[in-house]
Design a protein around this motif. Structure first.
Motif, PDB file in Angstrom:
ATOM      1  N   ALA A  62       0.836  -1.208   0.000  1.00 15.30           N
ATOM      2  CA  ALA A  62       0.000   0.000   0.000  1.00 15.30           C
ATOM      3  C   ALA A  62       0.867   1.253   0.000  1.00 15.30           C
ATOM      4  O   ALA A  62       0.552   2.238  -0.688  1.00 15.30           O
ATOM      5  N   LYS A  63       1.954   1.233   0.750  1.00 10.78           N
ATOM      6  CA  LYS A  63       2.874   2.378   0.754  1.00 10.78           C
ATOM      7  C   LYS A  63       3.475   2.592  -0.628  1.00 10.78           C
ATOM      8  O   LYS A  63       3.634   3.738  -1.074  1.00 10.78           O
ATOM      9  N   GLU A  64       3.821   1.501  -1.308  1.00  9.17           N
ATOM     10  CA  GLU A  64       4.396   1.609  -2.652  1.00  9.17           C
ATOM     11  C   GLU A  64       3.385   2.198  -3.637  1.00  9.17           C
ATOM     12  O   GLU A  64       3.744   3.005  -4.500  1.00  9.17           O
ATOM     13  N   VAL A  65       2.128   1.786  -3.526  1.00 10.15           N
ATOM     14  CA  VAL A  65       1.103   2.340  -4.405  1.00 10.15           C
ATOM     15  C   VAL A  65       0.949   3.837  -4.159  1.00 10.15           C
ATOM     16  O   VAL A  65       0.872   4.638  -5.103  1.00 10.15           O
ATOM     17  N   ALA A  66       0.917   4.242  -2.898  1.00  7.09           N
ATOM     18  CA  ALA A  66       0.797   5.669  -2.580  1.00  7.09           C
ATOM     19  C   ALA A  66       1.980   6.450  -3.157  1.00  7.09           C
ATOM     20  O   ALA A  66       1.807   7.537  -3.731  1.00  7.09           O
ATOM     21  N   ALA A  67       3.175   5.901  -3.021  1.00  7.02           N
ATOM     22  CA  ALA A  67       4.358   6.578  -3.546  1.00  7.02           C
ATOM     23  C   ALA A  67       4.297   6.685  -5.068  1.00  7.02           C
ATOM     24  O   ALA A  67       4.670   7.721  -5.652  1.00  7.02           O
ATOM     25  N   SER A  68       3.829   5.632  -5.724  1.00  3.25           N
ATOM     26  CA  SER A  68       3.716   5.651  -7.193  1.00  3.25           C
ATOM     27  C   SER A  68       2.697   6.678  -7.649  1.00  3.25           C
ATOM     28  O   SER A  68       2.902   7.365  -8.654  1.00  3.25           O
ATOM     29  N   VAL A  69       1.593   6.782  -6.926  1.00  7.89           N
ATOM     30  CA  VAL A  69       0.579   7.788  -7.263  1.00  7.89           C
ATOM     31  C   VAL A  69       1.150   9.193  -7.084  1.00  7.89           C
ATOM     32  O   VAL A  69       1.017  10.054  -7.959  1.00  7.89           O
ATOM     33  N   ASN A  70       1.829   9.432  -5.979  1.00  8.59           N
ATOM     34  CA  ASN A  70       2.394  10.761  -5.727  1.00  8.59           C
ATOM     35  C   ASN A  70       3.453  11.135  -6.755  1.00  8.59           C
ATOM     36  O   ASN A  70       3.614  12.316  -7.095  1.00  8.59           O
ATOM     37  N   ALA A  71       4.164  10.140  -7.263  1.00 13.31           N
ATOM     38  CA  ALA A  71       5.195  10.408  -8.268  1.00 13.31           C
ATOM     39  C   ALA A  71       4.598  10.918  -9.574  1.00 13.31           C
ATOM     40  O   ALA A  71       5.303  11.546 -10.381  1.00 13.31           O
ATOM     41  N   LEU A  72       3.313  10.668  -9.788  1.00 10.49           N
ATOM     42  CA  LEU A  72       2.638  11.127 -11.006  1.00 10.49           C
ATOM     43  C   LEU A  72       2.131  12.560 -10.894  1.00 10.49           C
ATOM     44  O   LEU A  72       1.639  13.115 -11.874  1.00 10.49           O
ATOM     45  N   GLY A  73       2.247  13.141  -9.715  1.00  8.37           N
ATOM     46  CA  GLY A  73       1.734  14.505  -9.524  1.00  8.37           C
ATOM     47  C   GLY A  73       0.420  14.496  -8.767  1.00  8.37           C
ATOM     48  O   GLY A  73      -0.108  13.449  -8.407  1.00  8.37           O
ATOM     49  N   ARG A  74      -0.100  15.676  -8.537  1.00  4.55           N
ATOM     50  CA  ARG A  74      -1.303  15.795  -7.713  1.00  4.55           C
ATOM     51  C   ARG A  74      -2.553  15.395  -8.480  1.00  4.55           C
ATOM     52  O   ARG A  74      -2.678  15.655  -9.680  1.00  4.55           O
ATOM     53  N   PHE A  75      -3.496  14.785  -7.756  1.00  7.56           N
ATOM     54  CA  PHE A  75      -4.777  14.380  -8.316  1.00  7.56           C
ATOM     55  C   PHE A  75      -5.902  15.207  -7.704  1.00  7.56           C
ATOM     56  O   PHE A  75      -5.815  15.661  -6.565  1.00  7.56           O
ATOM     57  N   ASP A  76      -6.961  15.359  -8.477  1.00  6.66           N
ATOM     58  CA  ASP A  76      -8.143  16.055  -7.976  1.00  6.66           C
ATOM     59  C   ASP A  76      -9.016  15.146  -7.127  1.00  6.66           C
ATOM     60  O   ASP A  76      -9.735  15.620  -6.249  1.00  6.66           O
ATOM     61  N   ALA A  77      -8.982  13.844  -7.407  1.00  5.95           N
ATOM     62  CA  ALA A  77      -9.843  12.907  -6.682  1.00  5.95           C
ATOM     63  C   ALA A  77      -9.209  11.529  -6.631  1.00  5.95           C
ATOM     64  O   ALA A  77      -8.456  11.133  -7.527  1.00  5.95           O
ATOM     65  N   VAL A  78      -9.544  10.806  -5.578  1.00  5.77           N
ATOM     66  CA  VAL A  78      -9.174   9.401  -5.442  1.00  5.77           C
ATOM     67  C   VAL A  78     -10.442   8.613  -5.131  1.00  5.77           C
ATOM     68  O   VAL A  78     -11.180   8.968  -4.207  1.00  5.77           O
ATOM     69  N   ILE A  79     -10.694   7.565  -5.907  1.00  5.98           N
ATOM     70  CA  ILE A  79     -11.786   6.652  -5.628  1.00  5.98           C
ATOM     71  C   ILE A  79     -11.196   5.400  -4.997  1.00  5.98           C
ATOM     72  O   ILE A  79     -10.431   4.672  -5.639  1.00  5.98           O
ATOM     73  N   HIS A  80     -11.541   5.156  -3.739  1.00  2.00           N
ATOM     74  CA  HIS A  80     -11.050   3.985  -3.021  1.00  2.00           C
ATOM     75  C   HIS A  80     -12.012   2.823  -3.295  1.00  2.00           C
ATOM     76  O   HIS A  80     -12.982   2.604  -2.564  1.00  2.00           O
TER      77      HIS A  80
END
Length: 256
Positions: A62-80
């Motif tokens: 889960a930490k790796e997924v969060a880091a990968s998402v953050n590496a792409l830049g900021r998002f307006d929304a996250v659907i969990h």
């Protein structure tokens, strides 16, 4: 147009919601558990920006997924959206956690805490949460005999609790939960009676941010309409206790 990441979107409702958002012109990032599923997702939705790969069954994953998402830049929304279903046998992760809790509850908490704060957060709960108890005294199923249906239902209650806790703590975020209905996905089963055509609309609507009626927080929805959630989901003391448990288990702190 918005930039949106959808967890658990290599198939099922996550992929359907991502596809609808892409059709509406939004920039969508998918998530898959492994490389094979990622390739399936790319073929199913080639217009997606990319696919983030990572197994949410473990804290490290889960930490790796969060880091990968953050590496792409900021998002307006996250659907969990990522979850396992109600027919799961008892299975412990490599970290010794019941995998229903690890994926459905803990990973949603970790991603919430670690992904750079978006404007909108959407959590998929379930109609089964209405009759569940949070069972915070035995969240890891060490005292009870395993029941996959109950484990799923309480994990979906936890997701609603998390959504409302975030709404209470982060005043600059629209944080809501929803139930998509019991629909005939792989998780729901072929005999599920609810309307598949409606099941992905609410999460896309809440994430897109194009309708002022979606500019709400701490609410629970079903098919684009507000619905009353399990009262435990709105209990601040239970919310805070759930967050404290998740923080202790994961070592990840939810920012103030």
């Amino acid at each position: 147009m918005s930039r949106i990441v959808v967890t658990g979107s290599s198939t099922g409702l996550g992929l359907m919601a991502a596809g609808l958002l892409a059709e509406q012109g939004h920039q969508v990032v998918l998530h898959a558990r492994n490389t094979a599923r990622a390739e399936d997702a790319r073929r199913a939705l080639p217009q997606a920006e990319t696919v983030v790969i990572g197994d949410l069954e473990t804290v490290a994953g889960a930490k790796e997924v969060a880091a990968s998402v953050n590496a792409l830049g900021r998002f307006d929304a996250v659907i969990h959206n990522a979850a396992v279903g109600y027919r799961e046998a008892h299975h412990l992760t490599t970290e010794g956690l019941p995998h229903v809790f690890a994926i459905n509850t803990l990973s949603a908490y970790i991603l919430t805490a670690l992904i750079d704060r978006p404007r909108r957060l959407v959590y998929l709960s379930s109609g089964m949460h209405h009759h569940a108890d949070a069972n915070l005294n035995d969240i890891l199923w060490k005292k009870r005999r395993w029941n996959g249906s109950e484990a799923y239902a309480e994990s979906k209650l936890h997701d609603a609790m998390l959504a409302f806790a975030v709404a209470r703590r982060w005043k600059d975020v629209f944080s809501n939960a929803l139930e998509p209905g019991w629909v005939p996905t792989k998780m729901g089963g072929a005999g599920a009676p609810d309307d598949m055509a409606q099941a992905h609309l609410t999460q896309a609507w809440l994430a897109a941010g194009e309708d002022p009626r979606a500019d709400v927080t701490g609410e629970y929805f079903y098919h684009l309409k507000r619905r009353t959630a399990n009262p435990q989901a709105h209990d601040p003391a239970l919310q805070d206790r759930l967050i404290a448990i998740c923080e202790e288990i994961s070592g990840v702190t939810l920012p103030k």
